[in-house]
Scaffold this motif. Structure first.
Motif, PDB file in Angstrom:
ATOM      1  N   TRP A 142     -24.096  -2.976  36.742  1.00 59.34           N
ATOM      2  CA  TRP A 142     -24.184  -2.076  37.823  1.00 59.34           C
ATOM      3  C   TRP A 142     -25.039  -0.809  37.706  1.00 59.34           C
ATOM      4  CZ3 TRP A 142     -23.971  -3.667  42.356  1.00 59.34           C
ATOM      5  CH2 TRP A 142     -23.636  -2.784  43.468  1.00 59.34           C
ATOM      6  N   VAL A 143     -24.393  -0.035  36.462  1.00 58.10           N
ATOM      7  CA  VAL A 143     -25.264   0.776  36.269  1.00 58.10           C
ATOM      8  C   VAL A 143     -26.756   0.881  36.018  1.00 58.10           C
ATOM      9  CG1 VAL A 143     -25.664   2.823  34.642  1.00 58.10           C
ATOM     10  CG2 VAL A 143     -23.280   2.178  35.220  1.00 58.10           C
ATOM     11  N   ASP A 144     -27.108  -0.461  35.337  1.00 55.62           N
ATOM     12  CA  ASP A 144     -28.602  -0.688  35.062  1.00 55.62           C
ATOM     13  C   ASP A 144     -29.226  -0.912  36.343  1.00 55.62           C
ATOM     14  OD1 ASP A 144     -28.028  -0.258  32.528  1.00 55.62           O
ATOM     15  OD2 ASP A 144     -27.895  -2.463  32.007  1.00 55.62           O
ATOM     16  N   LEU A 145     -28.643  -1.732  37.132  1.00 51.18           N
ATOM     17  CA  LEU A 145     -29.085  -2.191  38.646  1.00 51.18           C
ATOM     18  C   LEU A 145     -29.431  -0.889  39.573  1.00 51.18           C
ATOM     19  CD1 LEU A 145     -29.512  -4.149  40.749  1.00 51.18           C
ATOM     20  CD2 LEU A 145     -27.449  -3.825  41.588  1.00 51.18           C
ATOM     21  N   GLU A 146     -28.404   0.242  39.450  1.00 52.44           N
ATOM     22  CA  GLU A 146     -28.840   1.352  40.156  1.00 52.44           C
ATOM     23  C   GLU A 146     -29.887   2.314  39.489  1.00 52.44           C
ATOM     24  OE1 GLU A 146     -25.068   2.473  43.115  1.00 52.44           O
ATOM     25  OE2 GLU A 146     -24.969   3.081  41.250  1.00 52.44           O
ATOM     26  N   ASN A 147     -29.724   2.340  38.246  1.00 57.49           N
ATOM     27  CA  ASN A 147     -31.001   3.071  37.590  1.00 57.49           C
ATOM     28  C   ASN A 147     -32.190   2.203  38.032  1.00 57.49           C
ATOM     29  OD1 ASN A 147     -29.244   4.880  36.511  1.00 57.49           O
ATOM     30  ND2 ASN A 147     -29.109   3.828  34.486  1.00 57.49           N
ATOM     31  N   ALA A 148     -32.166   0.926  38.030  1.00 55.19           N
ATOM     32  CA  ALA A 148     -33.601   0.348  38.572  1.00 55.19           C
ATOM     33  C   ALA A 148     -34.005   0.798  39.645  1.00 55.19           C
ATOM     34  CB  ALA A 148     -33.171  -0.987  38.630  1.00 55.19           C
ATOM     35  N   TYR A 206     -18.747  -9.418  44.831  1.00 54.08           N
ATOM     36  CA  TYR A 206     -18.742 -10.371  45.733  1.00 54.08           C
ATOM     37  C   TYR A 206     -20.276 -10.673  46.396  1.00 54.08           C
ATOM     38  CZ  TYR A 206     -13.512 -10.561  45.786  1.00 54.08           C
ATOM     39  OH  TYR A 206     -12.296 -10.527  45.508  1.00 54.08           O
ATOM     40  N   MET A 207     -20.955 -10.341  45.576  1.00 50.84           N
ATOM     41  CA  MET A 207     -22.609 -10.695  46.261  1.00 50.84           C
ATOM     42  C   MET A 207     -23.331 -11.667  45.461  1.00 50.84           C
ATOM     43  SD  MET A 207     -23.663  -6.674  47.116  1.00 50.84           S
ATOM     44  CE  MET A 207     -23.304  -6.035  45.498  1.00 50.84           C
ATOM     45  N   SER A 208     -24.089 -12.137  46.240  1.00 48.71           N
ATOM     46  CA  SER A 208     -25.124 -13.194  45.543  1.00 48.71           C
ATOM     47  C   SER A 208     -26.316 -12.449  45.043  1.00 48.71           C
ATOM     48  CB  SER A 208     -25.507 -14.112  46.542  1.00 48.71           C
ATOM     49  OG  SER A 208     -26.832 -14.128  47.074  1.00 48.71           O
ATOM     50  N   PRO A 209     -26.804 -12.816  43.774  1.00 52.83           N
ATOM     51  CA  PRO A 209     -28.016 -11.981  43.212  1.00 52.83           C
ATOM     52  C   PRO A 209     -29.076 -12.081  43.948  1.00 52.83           C
ATOM     53  CG  PRO A 209     -27.236 -13.785  41.877  1.00 52.83           C
ATOM     54  CD  PRO A 209     -26.332 -13.813  43.128  1.00 52.83           C
ATOM     55  N   ILE A 210     -29.385 -13.256  44.948  1.00 54.10           N
ATOM     56  CA  ILE A 210     -30.410 -13.303  45.656  1.00 54.10           C
ATOM     57  C   ILE A 210     -30.299 -12.279  46.774  1.00 54.10           C
ATOM     58  CG2 ILE A 210     -32.404 -14.830  46.841  1.00 54.10           C
ATOM     59  CD1 ILE A 210     -31.962 -16.109  44.143  1.00 54.10           C
ATOM     60  N   VAL A 211     -30.920 -11.295  47.275  1.00 50.29           N
ATOM     61  CA  VAL A 211     -30.599 -10.368  48.130  1.00 50.29           C
ATOM     62  C   VAL A 211     -31.560 -10.486  49.393  1.00 50.29           C
ATOM     63  CG1 VAL A 211     -30.395  -7.732  48.978  1.00 50.29           C
ATOM     64  CG2 VAL A 211     -29.865  -8.565  46.512  1.00 50.29           C
ATOM     65  N   TYR A 212     -31.164 -10.750  50.586  1.00 48.87           N
ATOM     66  CA  TYR A 212     -32.083 -10.861  51.781  1.00 48.87           C
ATOM     67  C   TYR A 212     -31.739  -9.510  52.460  1.00 48.87           C
ATOM     68  CZ  TYR A 212     -31.864 -15.795  50.424  1.00 48.87           C
ATOM     69  OH  TYR A 212     -32.198 -17.049  49.706  1.00 48.87           O
ATOM     70  N   PRO A 213     -32.953  -8.482  52.538  1.00 48.10           N
ATOM     71  CA  PRO A 213     -32.629  -7.470  53.246  1.00 48.10           C
ATOM     72  C   PRO A 213     -32.564  -7.971  54.819  1.00 48.10           C
ATOM     73  CG  PRO A 213     -34.793  -7.420  51.990  1.00 48.10           C
ATOM     74  CD  PRO A 213     -34.050  -8.852  51.814  1.00 48.10           C
ATOM     75  N   GLU A 214     -31.806  -6.873  55.446  1.00 52.88           N
ATOM     76  CA  GLU A 214     -31.609  -6.897  56.819  1.00 52.88           C
ATOM     77  C   GLU A 214     -31.929  -5.675  57.795  1.00 52.88           C
ATOM     78  OE1 GLU A 214     -27.529  -9.319  57.344  1.00 52.88           O
ATOM     79  OE2 GLU A 214     -27.538  -8.029  58.931  1.00 52.88           O
ATOM     80  N   LEU A 215     -32.986  -5.794  58.366  1.00 48.88           N
ATOM     81  CA  LEU A 215     -33.502  -4.395  59.145  1.00 48.88           C
ATOM     82  C   LEU A 215     -32.427  -4.176  60.374  1.00 48.88           C
ATOM     83  CD1 LEU A 215     -35.865  -2.826  58.169  1.00 48.88           C
ATOM     84  CD2 LEU A 215     -37.360  -4.104  59.867  1.00 48.88           C
ATOM     85  N   LEU A 229     -32.411 -10.974  42.027  1.00 49.12           N
ATOM     86  CA  LEU A 229     -32.120  -9.863  41.122  1.00 49.12           C
ATOM     87  C   LEU A 229     -31.041 -10.455  39.822  1.00 49.12           C
ATOM     88  CD1 LEU A 229     -31.628  -6.927  43.475  1.00 49.12           C
ATOM     89  CD2 LEU A 229     -33.357  -7.312  41.784  1.00 49.12           C
ATOM     90  N   SER A 230     -31.330 -11.818  39.582  1.00 50.80           N
ATOM     91  CA  SER A 230     -30.345 -12.546  38.863  1.00 50.80           C
ATOM     92  C   SER A 230     -30.144 -12.043  37.528  1.00 50.80           C
ATOM     93  CB  SER A 230     -30.790 -13.894  38.688  1.00 50.80           C
ATOM     94  OG  SER A 230     -30.996 -14.736  39.779  1.00 50.80           O
ATOM     95  N   GLN A 231     -30.741 -11.021  37.066  1.00 47.48           N
ATOM     96  CA  GLN A 231     -30.610 -10.680  35.796  1.00 47.48           C
ATOM     97  C   GLN A 231     -29.395  -9.547  35.834  1.00 47.48           C
ATOM     98  OE1 GLN A 231     -34.392  -7.973  35.980  1.00 47.48           O
ATOM     99  NE2 GLN A 231     -33.356  -7.414  34.182  1.00 47.48           N
ATOM    100  N   PHE A 243     -23.097  -8.333  40.281  1.00 50.73           N
ATOM    101  CA  PHE A 243     -23.143  -8.874  41.915  1.00 50.73           C
ATOM    102  C   PHE A 243     -22.150  -9.659  41.990  1.00 50.73           C
ATOM    103  CE2 PHE A 243     -27.842  -7.595  41.984  1.00 50.73           C
ATOM    104  CZ  PHE A 243     -27.607  -6.966  43.375  1.00 50.73           C
ATOM    105  N   SER A 244     -21.683 -10.442  41.079  1.00 42.53           N
ATOM    106  CA  SER A 244     -20.418 -11.573  41.510  1.00 42.53           C
ATOM    107  C   SER A 244     -19.244 -10.845  41.386  1.00 42.53           C
ATOM    108  CB  SER A 244     -20.570 -12.644  40.552  1.00 42.53           C
ATOM    109  OG  SER A 244     -20.400 -12.312  39.445  1.00 42.53           O
ATOM    110  N   PHE A 245     -19.389  -9.690  40.717  1.00 41.61           N
ATOM    111  CA  PHE A 245     -18.189  -8.942  40.584  1.00 41.61           C
ATOM    112  C   PHE A 245     -17.731  -7.977  42.083  1.00 41.61           C
ATOM    113  CE2 PHE A 245     -15.882  -4.649  39.606  1.00 41.61           C
ATOM    114  CZ  PHE A 245     -14.631  -5.123  39.196  1.00 41.61           C
TER     115      PHE A 245
END
Lengths: 408, 411
Positions: A261-267, B363-372, B352-354, B359-361
């Motif tokens: 999470w920290v890495d993601l936010e840093n990104a 409850y989010m899927s690592p593929i993000v779909y922005p919503e304007l 953002l699968s890396q 993300f799963s912690f």
């Protein structure tokens, strides 16, 4: 000579220079403040996670973390003893404690609940983690305690027990036989962290060892280490322990989500760093370009007098560097003062948000900044100032003396 | 009058295309980044909310009064028929199911672990939660297979059991006796959510009733309701509270059951505000920079205008309008860029699968779909416009204070 020329140009139109320096400084100090906020939140999160109960590094019997069972326990073998004393002699380990744990069914008033039964040594635990501070009713374990226990607040509520009540723990000993004992509830922990409050029972280490027929046996060694020494100690421990028998896990090997999470936010912050850099660079380019266009005739005269194109180009670059450097200095000053100020005062967001205990986030953010983030940011702003001078410089290098002198 | 200022402003800006261009680019990049960030944030918060609710919890739950707080199995609903009757024909409800929830201990061949046992109705459960979709090995529970159990994959690993192995579950009955029962592992669940993978054991609800001595057909601890949309939740809760006797039942929204998603949304909001504020400040420092420089450049021009009878107020208005035009140009360009990026990724997703574990912690899927959203754009627009006026005031004030005679002499 180039420098004094450039300096004179900067000083000559001081109003314009000042405006540019101020813009660079605003950009940099804003970035430093953002990092300060970000690092403040993150470092608090990571520190709390390590200090409350997990520790920085844990040593287990191999595979224990994934498949915990009493059969995967450790004894204080010469190998382990040797590794630990090496680590401690390096002066990088603040403290360590030994723990033994198993799952148990706790029975209170009419109800029972599955809990993690954790044996802790009161004396060494107090030096290693802050779990004792989280006790808000009664007290934590003390040296010499008999069959007493400390429960998480939710667990105690679910079991319907209060201080002084008896709780029965039912589990299996090392040989698979049923082990049950009665413990007096002496303390209740409210950490806000669900895992701790809901699923934990702490009893004295030696009592648990006797109950489970595990005398002299442990499941975890927990080490508290400063962030800077974490990797070094891990490497040292891994080198001196056979990986077939032991596993050495850093906090983020065990709980990777927070680190990720920290890495993601840093990104994300790096993306914003890029955005702000671009804006700052556009600003510097504006100034240098304008001051160049204003002086086209002047440049023409200088060239006619024998000043080479490279000297002129150098002058433009140095001008930009002076503006950049002054802006960076001012920005560092303002940014660091902001971070220092909010480090002592804190940013109180409690009106906007609650404590997010699951992530160990407090609603009052104390800013702090990691050194590498600081230098990366300042360095990139300075680099942006230099890059911004390339277009004007290129234009100067193309000037023809005669045309330039005629330029209005 | 206003139109003249605007035209003057535009002309002045076009007179210096390079300077204007650079400032507009700076502005546009800033606004575009903010627009994209806001869309992205909305996208994953929506995603989190949906996953959070649909993984297991449901939009609304009905329990016997006090169960949420006590979590005691003895606080169970002896019959859910009253709740079922209330739910019948209620609008905006997609499906509902019954569960029996109790915490206990699982043991298998020497290893044991704490578990959250959930007795479910295999067919109804499929319509309410996503648990069915998370079955990774083996198969979903069958009603006829009374001794079948599905385990979270981490839990199974901890117990060292696989498909077909025996597991003993122990839990307390409402009377306080410890009841244990043997089950066979029929499937493993992987959701990425810790509370599910590490803790959950699913068994048929009929078996849970027999095993824990809840006896009666229709006994349950939870009625879990899936609404057709988040916006229907409040209506459903209100409706249920009217139809049910609130002395016997509690009706809880998803936020009340676990405030984590709500807290996180608030936190993300604060974070976005701070980033927004800082970026806007930087952008406006840049605008101020440009405007001040263009003002210094045109001191003689201003002097001449003043000498020709242009009033102080008029000069002031002219410079402010110029700033507004500048910010509007950058703003529009930025919105177009930011919206284009958001819409592109809304279609194809941002991978953002890396960071998948984080993300799963959450409850989010690592593929993000922005919503304007309109709200997000309006926030940025207003901040930029307010800032533009602020940034324009100082140069405008300076320009209007010039002494015409001195200004005209300025080189």
């Amino acid at each position: 000579m180039i420098f004094s020329l450039a300096w004179r140009n900067v000083a000559r139109s001081w109003q314009r220079s000042l405006v540019t320096i101020a813009a660079v400084a605003t950009g940099l100090s804003a970035l430093i403040f953002l990092w300060g906020f970000n690092d403040g939140v993150h470092n608090t999160m990571m520190r709390n996670l390590q200090q409350v109960i997990v520790g920085s590094v844990q040593i287990h019997h191999a595979d224990f973390f994934k498949k915990s069972s009493l059969s995967r326990h450790m004894k204080l073998t010469p190998e382990l003893q040797n590794a630990l004393s090496k680590a401690q002699n390096s002066g990088q380990v603040k403290a360590l404690s030994w723990r033994l744990e198993t799952f148990a069914l706790a029975a209170g008033n009419d109800v029972s609940e599955g809990l993690l039964l954790l044996g802790m040594d009161a004396k060494s635990e107090a030096k290693t983690t802050r779990i004792a501070e989280k006790v808000d009713q009664g007290r934590f374990l003390q040296a010499g305690d008999g069959p007493v226990c400390v429960l998480g607040a939710t667990a105690a509520r679910n079991l319907g027990v209060n201080l002084g009540d008896d709780v029965i723990f039912l589990s299996q000993d090392r040989f698979g036989a049923l082990a049950a004992d009665k413990f007096k509830l002496i303390g209740i922990i409210s950490s806000g962290e669900m895992g701790i409050d809901r699923g934990l029972a702490i009893i004295p280490l030696n009592v648990l060892q006797n109950m489970l027929e595990m005398q002299g046996r442990y499941t975890r060694v927990v080490l508290q280490i400063a962030p800077d020494n974490l990797e070094a100690v891990t490497t040292l421990l891994r080198a001196s322990l056979n990986h077939k028998d032991y596993e050495v896990l850093r906090w983020y090997d065990m709980y990777p989500m927070m680190k990720q999470w920290v890495d993601l936010e840093n990104a994300f912050y790096y993306i914003f760093l890029g955005v702000v850099l671009l804006i700052v660079a556009a600003g510097i380019m504006n100034t240098v370009l304008m001051s160049m266009l204003e002086r086209v005739r002047e440049f023409g005269v200088m060239m006619a007098l024998g000043c080479s194109r490279s000297v002129l180009a150098g002058m433009v670059i140095v001008e930009s560097m002076i503006l950049g450097a002054l802006g960076v200095l001012l920005g560092l000053l303002i940014g660091l003062s902001l971070v220092a100020w909010f480090h002592s005062v804190g940013i109180d967001l409690s009106a906007e948000m609650d404590t997010i205990a699951r992530f160990y986030i407090d609603p009052v953010v104390y800013t702090e900044i990691d050194a590498d983030h600081l230098w990366q940011t300042a360095g990139s702003v300075m680099a942006a100032a230099i890059v911004a001078a390339f277009v004007p410089m290129w234009r100067v290098a193309k000037l023809q003396p005669v045309e330039a002198i005629h330029h209005v | 009058m206003f139109r003249i200022y605007m035209r003057l402003g535009l002309r002045n800006l076009l007179l210096y295309p390079m300077r204007t261009g650079l400032t507009v680019v700076g502005l546009a990049v800033g606004i575009a980044a903010l627009t994209f960030l806001s869309a992205m944030n909305n996208g994953w918060l929506q995603n989190m909310k949906a996953n959070f609710v649909l993984t297991q919890m449901g939009h609304v739950q009905v329990h016997a009064k006090g169960f949420e707080k006590s979590r005691r199995i003895s606080d169970y609903m002896h019959a859910t028929s009253e709740v079922d009757k209330a739910l019948q024909n209620m609008p905006h409800i997609q499906a509902w199911t019954h569960r029996i929830r109790v915490s206990g201990l699982a043991s298998a061949a020497g290893a044991n672990a704490s578990v959250l046992v959930s007795g479910i109705e295999p067919e109804n459960e499929k319509k309410v939660s996503r648990l069915y979709g998370f079955v990774q090995q083996g198969e979903w529970l069958r009603k006829a297979d009374k001794r079948g159990v599905l385990l979270g994959d981490v839990l199974a690993e901890r117990l060292s059991v696989g498909l077909g192995d025996k597991v003993v579950l122990m839990a307390a009955s409402p009377e306080g006796d410890i009841a244990s029962e043997v089950f066979r592992v029929r499937g493993l669940i992987h959701s990425g959510v810790l509370d599910v993978d590490n803790l959950l054991a699913l068994v048929p609800i009929s078996m849970a009733r027999d095993w824990l001595g809840l006896g009666l057909e229709g006994a349950a601890t939870d009625v879990v309701i899936r609404a057709d949309a988040f916006t229907s939740v409040d209506g459903i809760v209100k409706n249920l509270k009217q139809r049910l006797d609130t002395h016997d039942f509690e009706v809880l929204r998803w936020q009340e059951i676990d405030p984590m998603a709500e807290q996180w949304t608030m936190f993300a909001d604060v974070y976005t505000w701070i980033v927004l504020l800082v970026v806007i400040i930087v952008v406006l420092a840049e605008v101020l920079n440009t405007m001040l420089m263009s003002m210094y450049d045109r001191v003689r021009e201003f002097g001449l205008m003043a000498a020709l009878g242009t009033g102080q107020g008029q000069l002031f208005a002219m410079v402010v309008c110029e700033t507004l035009v500048l910010v509007a140009m950058g703003g529009v360009l930025g919105f177009v860029l930011g919206a284009a990026a958001s819409l592109y990724f809304a279609e194809y997703g941002l991978n953002l699968s890396q960071y998948a574990t984080a993300f799963s912690f959450m409850y989010m899927s690592p593929i993000v779909y922005p919503e304007l959203t309109l709200n997000g754009c309006a926030r940025i627009l207003i901040a930029a416009m307010v800032g533009a006026v602020l940034a324009g005031i100082y140069p405008a004030w300076k320009a209007s204070r010039l002494n015409p005679a001195a200004a005209m002499r300025e080189v």
